[in-house]
Motif scaffolding. Structure first.
Motif, mmCIF file in Angstrom:
data_model
loop_
_atom_site.group_PDB
_atom_site.id
_atom_site.type_symbol
_atom_site.label_atom_id
_atom_site.label_comp_id
_atom_site.label_asym_id
_atom_site.label_seq_id
_atom_site.Cartn_x
_atom_site.Cartn_y
_atom_site.Cartn_z
ATOM 1 N N THR A 35 0.859 -1.183 0.000
ATOM 2 C CA THR A 35 0.000 0.000 0.000
ATOM 3 C C THR A 35 0.888 1.223 0.000
ATOM 4 O OG1 THR A 35 -1.818 1.152 1.122
ATOM 5 C CG2 THR A 35 -0.141 0.179 2.517
ATOM 6 N N ASN A 36 0.382 2.328 -0.522
ATOM 7 C CA ASN A 36 1.129 3.574 -0.387
ATOM 8 C C ASN A 36 0.732 4.247 0.922
ATOM 9 O OD1 ASN A 36 -1.366 4.768 -0.854
ATOM 10 N ND2 ASN A 36 -0.942 5.244 -2.989
ATOM 11 N N ASN A 37 1.236 5.443 1.137
ATOM 12 C CA ASN A 37 0.937 6.151 2.388
ATOM 13 C C ASN A 37 0.017 7.334 2.108
ATOM 14 O OD1 ASN A 37 1.238 6.218 5.209
ATOM 15 N ND2 ASN A 37 2.748 7.850 5.091
ATOM 16 N N GLU A 38 -0.949 7.116 1.206
ATOM 17 C CA GLU A 38 -1.878 8.174 0.816
ATOM 18 C C GLU A 38 -2.728 8.623 1.997
ATOM 19 O OE1 GLU A 38 -2.774 10.818 -1.328
ATOM 20 O OE2 GLU A 38 -2.390 9.268 -2.833
ATOM 21 N N VAL A 39 -3.016 9.916 2.049
ATOM 22 C CA VAL A 39 -3.960 10.432 3.039
ATOM 23 C C VAL A 39 -5.298 10.639 2.348
ATOM 24 C CG1 VAL A 39 -2.132 11.538 4.370
ATOM 25 C CG2 VAL A 39 -3.363 12.859 2.658
ATOM 26 N N SER A 40 -6.368 10.663 3.122
ATOM 27 C CA SER A 40 -7.702 10.814 2.557
ATOM 28 C C SER A 40 -7.892 12.220 1.985
ATOM 29 C CB SER A 40 -8.758 10.559 3.627
ATOM 30 O OG SER A 40 -8.723 11.589 4.603
ATOM 31 N N ASP A 41 -8.917 12.349 1.185
ATOM 32 C CA ASP A 41 -9.225 13.648 0.570
ATOM 33 C C ASP A 41 -9.455 14.718 1.637
ATOM 34 O OD1 ASP A 41 -9.943 15.603 -1.300
ATOM 35 O OD2 ASP A 41 -12.038 15.000 -1.283
ATOM 36 N N ALA A 42 -10.307 14.402 2.618
ATOM 37 C CA ALA A 42 -10.599 15.390 3.666
ATOM 38 C C ALA A 42 -9.360 15.706 4.491
ATOM 39 C CB ALA A 42 -11.727 14.875 4.563
ATOM 40 N N GLU A 43 -8.569 14.678 4.804
ATOM 41 C CA GLU A 43 -7.365 14.878 5.605
ATOM 42 C C GLU A 43 -6.337 15.703 4.836
ATOM 43 O OE1 GLU A 43 -5.027 14.231 9.134
ATOM 44 O OE2 GLU A 43 -7.149 14.056 8.661
ATOM 45 N N SER A 44 -6.226 15.476 3.527
ATOM 46 C CA SER A 44 -5.247 16.240 2.749
ATOM 47 C C SER A 44 -5.612 17.717 2.712
ATOM 48 C CB SER A 44 -5.146 15.677 1.325
ATOM 49 O OG SER A 44 -6.349 15.881 0.611
ATOM 50 N N ARG A 45 -6.902 18.025 2.633
ATOM 51 C CA ARG A 45 -7.310 19.443 2.644
ATOM 52 C C ARG A 45 -6.966 20.077 3.986
ATOM 53 N NH1 ARG A 45 -12.008 17.442 -0.004
ATOM 54 N NH2 ARG A 45 -13.208 17.616 1.929
ATOM 55 N N ARG A 46 -7.185 19.337 5.061
ATOM 56 C CA ARG A 46 -6.876 19.882 6.380
ATOM 57 C C ARG A 46 -5.386 20.122 6.546
ATOM 58 N NH1 ARG A 46 -5.063 18.544 11.184
ATOM 59 N NH2 ARG A 46 -4.551 16.416 10.542
ATOM 60 N N LEU A 47 -4.599 19.157 6.085
ATOM 61 C CA LEU A 47 -3.151 19.285 6.216
ATOM 62 C C LEU A 47 -2.607 20.416 5.355
ATOM 63 C CD1 LEU A 47 -2.228 15.487 6.215
ATOM 64 C CD2 LEU A 47 -1.975 17.061 8.133
ATOM 65 N N ARG A 48 -3.149 20.555 4.141
ATOM 66 C CA ARG A 48 -2.681 21.640 3.271
ATOM 67 C C ARG A 48 -3.031 23.005 3.864
ATOM 68 N NH1 ARG A 48 -0.712 19.798 -1.496
ATOM 69 N NH2 ARG A 48 -1.422 17.740 -2.214
ATOM 70 N N ALA A 49 -4.226 23.097 4.424
ATOM 71 C CA ALA A 49 -4.627 24.364 5.036
ATOM 72 C C ALA A 49 -3.714 24.723 6.206
ATOM 73 C CB ALA A 49 -6.077 24.289 5.497
ATOM 74 N N ALA A 50 -3.171 23.690 6.867
ATOM 75 C CA ALA A 50 -2.259 23.924 7.991
ATOM 76 C C ALA A 50 -0.836 24.202 7.529
ATOM 77 C CB ALA A 50 -2.274 22.717 8.930
ATOM 78 N N GLY A 51 -0.605 24.170 6.219
ATOM 79 C CA GLY A 51 0.710 24.502 5.689
ATOM 80 C C GLY A 51 1.606 23.307 5.418
ATOM 81 N N TRP A 52 1.059 22.068 5.515
ATOM 82 C CA TRP A 52 1.882 20.885 5.292
ATOM 83 C C TRP A 52 1.699 20.371 3.879
ATOM 84 C CZ3 TRP A 52 4.837 21.549 9.075
ATOM 85 C CH2 TRP A 52 4.379 21.806 10.362
ATOM 86 N N ARG A 53 2.731 19.669 3.394
ATOM 87 C CA ARG A 53 2.706 19.075 2.054
ATOM 88 C C ARG A 53 3.277 17.664 2.113
ATOM 89 N NH1 ARG A 53 4.888 24.213 -1.437
ATOM 90 N NH2 ARG A 53 6.899 23.497 -0.633
ATOM 91 N N PRO A 54 2.970 16.829 1.083
ATOM 92 C CA PRO A 54 3.555 15.492 1.073
ATOM 93 C C PRO A 54 5.073 15.550 1.238
ATOM 94 C CG PRO A 54 1.892 15.671 -0.622
ATOM 95 C CD PRO A 54 2.065 17.044 -0.052
ATOM 96 N N GLY A 55 5.578 14.639 2.050
ATOM 97 C CA GLY A 55 6.996 14.639 2.362
ATOM 98 C C GLY A 55 7.301 15.191 3.731
#
Length: 711
Positions: free
Chosen positions: A526-546
């Protein structure tokens, strides 16, 4: 047609009217496609590789600014030069490319699926509870690239593949080219088919062509297209579809309430279905009934010392053999001797001198969860008779010794022949039991309460992880039952799941192994993908993949690895015992006697590999190719090394001693020789026993991955 679609897309960007005219001319051609499953084989996907070094010649994407939740620039760029934290970029795949300078910190390396990769594996942890059993393998990586990796380690060696791919419901449940595919995407179905076809073609090369099975579960959204895709991809296979009731309550969809999903079986070569004791559809008389053991500590009514002082006593358990070796005096005897007065239910063992147990034995009183004294299910004389018959079992859990016994009802069925004693454990003396029933053949419609994905999927997973972290996990028993008929006669099977998600497949195979003593092993991907909702929350907090904060919320780190650890060890991520009992009556807190190792896929330089400077990343792949069991050779400081199943030679000046050691090690089945000298390689391998496979490093490795597997 997919290449034409790409060109039309590019033309529309330059001249919308020209693009529209070209599209109008091509549409009649599409209507004259040959009969069968026709779909756009879209340009190969691309995967982003956060954390990889940006260098001249890299393919990259430009990330959106930190804090932005808008999609990033989907274009792929080539890096022309790198200087002082900036990169010169040229747009790829267009006639008149744009050229820009951009900060390296806002770029991410991209690998397209037509690109050659040179993979490695880096261990991130393991669980050792299975002694000399082979290791299960759990890999964090893009599954297409991991499948390419497995072509080096497992080509033609996999006995069964079980996958639960994205169902393409339109609910943004999967990505294509790093973008979620929504219900209004006109190419939603063809993207899904292209996505699946690429992976199925690689998977087919991993299966044993003479005797193996591919199982794909799906719902009504893509079931018919999937069947046609499987027929076209594997014309040599025999296909059959099974309908499984996974939600008896039903989910309102359209006019009817949907209760089922489907499992498509592809049988290769001589593969077939073994007879089982349950056909999965008939009335409850044919269902499993394997709750042979019951807790020795009495529960419910008549469970206090005042109800039976003759059944409140210490039991002595030998800690080496986990066998009951004796009992102490009962509470009744202590009352008669004047040692205990007053309220018996308030009396505790620590109120008197400790009992003297035999050397090496633990003292176990019937203590209930609230800390009060309870009673056992039998008086001492009866208990010791049960011990002599093998009808008791002792298991050491984190909270202490747990004792169980075979109750009267089960013993009556043993006497009548309904239940069979198949043997006794050599160490503990406990009997092994199984139901005696007529074998039957599984039907193509399954209806069992244990297949309910709510209770035995979602609720079970929450009990393992203490949180709801995954939507729609499979029922543990539905996966077990899907595998059992095709693996019953294969106790050493290798099972692959490259859409591992919540890791139910490894858990199900562990159940099978415990039931019949098998040594089956799984490979989960499996990859380490985050969910759609979680990715929006993380991006809004200033985080990016990696970023560590992003990667910590991915499915591998949050669900896949913790679920396997919890199932195998019997402990939740917080270290507490799992409060769950399996269908066979065994507590989940006992875990399983299995081994597993966790890996992350790495992308290596072919130049470093050819120069023998990446051995640490290649070593796990050599171990897996040799069967993934026993010791792994981690270094070659002495010039060569030999493990239980394989051997590696680096210093050819020591070839004579190496060959003698291989000849004296009958368990070695594969030998790797590291050299770029073809003549010396042939001289070495000519002296090896006929039984061993020979592999030249790193030529075989580099040639394997020089083949472009996407068409």
């Amino acid at each position: 047609m997919s290449r034409l679609s790409d060109l039309i897309h590019a033309a529309k960007r330059l001249d919308p009217q020209l693009g529209a005219d070209l599209e109008a001319e091509i549409m009649p051609l599409q209507e004259r496609l040959p009969f069968g499953l026709n779909f756009e084989r879209h340009r190969p996907e691309a995967v982003e590789l956060p954390g990889h070094q940006i260098r001249r010649g890299s393919k990259v994407r430009i990330l959106p600014p930190r804090g932005s939740t808008t999609p990033g620039d989907g274009r792929i760029w080539s890096v022309d030069s790198v200087t002082e934290g900036m990169a010169s970029l040229t747009e790829r795949g267009v006639a008149e490319p744009e050229r820009v300078w951009h900060a390296i910190d806002d770029l991410v390396t991209v690998a397209e699926f037509r690109d050659r990769i040179y993979p490695g594996l880096r261990s991130t942890g393991r669980v050792d509870r299975g002694g000399d059993k082979p290791f299960h393998t759990v890999i964090n990586g893009e599954n297409f690239h991991v499948l390419e990796t497995l072509l080096f380690t497992h080509a033609g060696k996999v006995d069964a593949i079980y996958i639960d791919p994205p169902y393409n419901t339109g609910a943004r449940d999967w990505k294509y080219n790093n973008d979620y595919v929504a219900a209004d995407d006109l190419y939603r179905h063809s993207k899904w088919l292209a996505f699946m076809e690429r992976r199925l073609k690689l998977a087919g090369k991993l299966l044993n062509p003479e005797d193996s099975v591919l199982i794909v579960t799906i719902d009504e959204h893509e079931v018919h297209r999937l069947r046609m895709l499987l027929e076209q991809t594997f014309p040599e296979a025999y296909l059959q579809m099974v309908t499984i009731v996974i939600n008896p309550k039903g989910v309102a969809q359209g006019r009817f309430a949907r209760v089922e999903e489907y499992a498509l079986y592809c049988f290769f070569g001589a593969a077939g279905v073994s007879a089982t004791y349950d056909d999965f559809m008939s009335d409850s008389a044919t269902q499993r009934n394997t709750r042979f053991w019951k807790g020795l500590l009495r529960a419910g009514t008549n469970a206090q010392p005042s109800d039976g002082a003759g059944m409140a006593y210490p039991i002595y358990v030998d800690t080496a053999s986990s066998r009951i070796v004796g009992t102490g005096r009962t509470l009744r005897a202590r009352v008669a001797a004047g040692e205990v007065h007053g309220d018996l239910d308030a009396w505790l063992p620590q109120m008197v001198e400790p009992d003297t147990a035999p050397d090496g034995a633990a003292v176990v009183w019937p203590i209930r969860r609230d800390g009060s004294l309870g009673v056992w299910q039998a008086v001492p004389e009866t208990l010791m008779a049960l011990v002599d018959s093998g009808f008791t079992k002792c298991v050491l859990r984190p909270e202490g010794w747990a004792l169980s016994y075979v109750p009267n009802g089960v013993r009556s069925k043993i006497e009548s022949g309904e239940i069979e004693v198949t043997g006794r454990d050599e160490i503990t003396g406990s009997v092994n039991l199984r139901m005696v029933r007529d074998l039957t053949r599984a039907k193509t419609v399954w209806k069992r309460p244990r297949h309910d994905a709510g209770w035995h999927g979602s609720v079970l997973l929450r009990k393992l992880l203490d949180a709801r972290l995954f939507d729609f996990p499979k029922s543990l028993y539905a996966v077990r039952d899907a595998l059992e008929p095709v693996l019953a006669s294969k106790p050493d099977a290798t099972v692959l799941d490259f859409f591992a998600g919540s890791a139910t497949t490894a858990h199900a195979v562990a159940l099978l192994n415990r039931a019949d003593g098998g040594h089956r092993k799984t490979i989960l991907v499996t990859n380490n993908e985050v969910s759609d909702a979680e990715s929006r929350r993380l991006r809004a907090a200033g985080w990016r993949p990696g970023d560590p904060e992003w990667e910590a919320r991915g499915i591998f780190g949050m669900v896949t690895e913790p679920r396997v650890r919890a199932a195998f060890t019997g402990l939740k991520p917080n270290g507490e015992p799992i409060d769950l009992e399996y269908e066979d009556g065994e507590p989940a807190s006992d875990g399983f006697k299995e081994n597993v190792e966790f890996f992350t896929l790495s992308y290596e330089s072919p130049f470093r590999i050819a120069a023998d400077r990446a051995f640490a990343s290649i070593a796990p792949m050599l171990w897996l190719r040799a069967g993934g069991e026993g010791r792994r050779i981690e270094s070659l400081d002495g010039g060569w090394d030999i493990a239980e199943t394989y051997a590696i030679l680096r210093d050819l000046d020591q070839a004579a001693a190496f060959v003698r050691s291989v000849q004296d090690a009958p368990g070695v089945r594969i030998v790797f020789v590291i050299t770029d000298d073809e003549r010396r390689y042939q001289l070495v391998v000519s002296e090896l026993p006929e039984r061993v496979e020979r592999v030249r490093l790193y030529e075989d490795y580099l040639l394997n991955f020089a083949i472009v597997t996407d068409d």
